[in-house]
Design a protein around this motif. Structure first.
Motif: not given
Length: 111
Positions: A86-97, A99-111
């Motif tokens: 479960q710890t591995k799964l949660l770490v991967l989920a947090f990393v994914g979240a 990266l997703t947040t970073a991608g949204i932030a980069i996309g918002a800055v690019a617009i």
């Protein structure tokens, strides 16, 4: 006392009358001696059984303690394995979240 015939006590019960009772008393004493021997044997048997039962319960306690220790170790290993997964799964989920947040932030800055 009024109902007794007017005779002296020595005539009411004679020594000859006690002879059959003496025989019965002797038989009863012999029976009591046999019963005492039987009771002593029973006490000895019960004492032996008590010792055997205590030894069996001690062995049973040891066996159960060992079994519970094994089950405890198995349960602990299972829980540790599940928590690790479960710890591995949660770490991967947090990393994914993240990266997703970073991608949204980069996309918002690019617009």
């Amino acid at each position: 006392m009024e109902n007794l015939p007017p005779r002296p006590w020595s005539e009411l019960v004679g020594k000859d009358d006690l002879d059959p009772v003496k025989g019965d008393v002797a038989v009863l004493k012999a029976d009591v001696a046999v019963l005492k021997t039987d009771v002593a044997e029973l006490r000895s048997d019960v004492g032996g059984l008590r010792s055997e039962i205590r030894a069996e319960f001690a062995h049973l306690r040891e066996t159960l303690d060992l079994r519970f220790a094994v089950q405890d170790a198995r349960l602990e290993a299972f829980v540790r394995e599940r928590v690790d997964a479960q710890t591995k799964l949660l770490v991967l989920a947090f990393v994914g979240a993240l990266l997703t947040t970073a991608g949204i932030a980069i996309g918002a800055v690019a617009i």
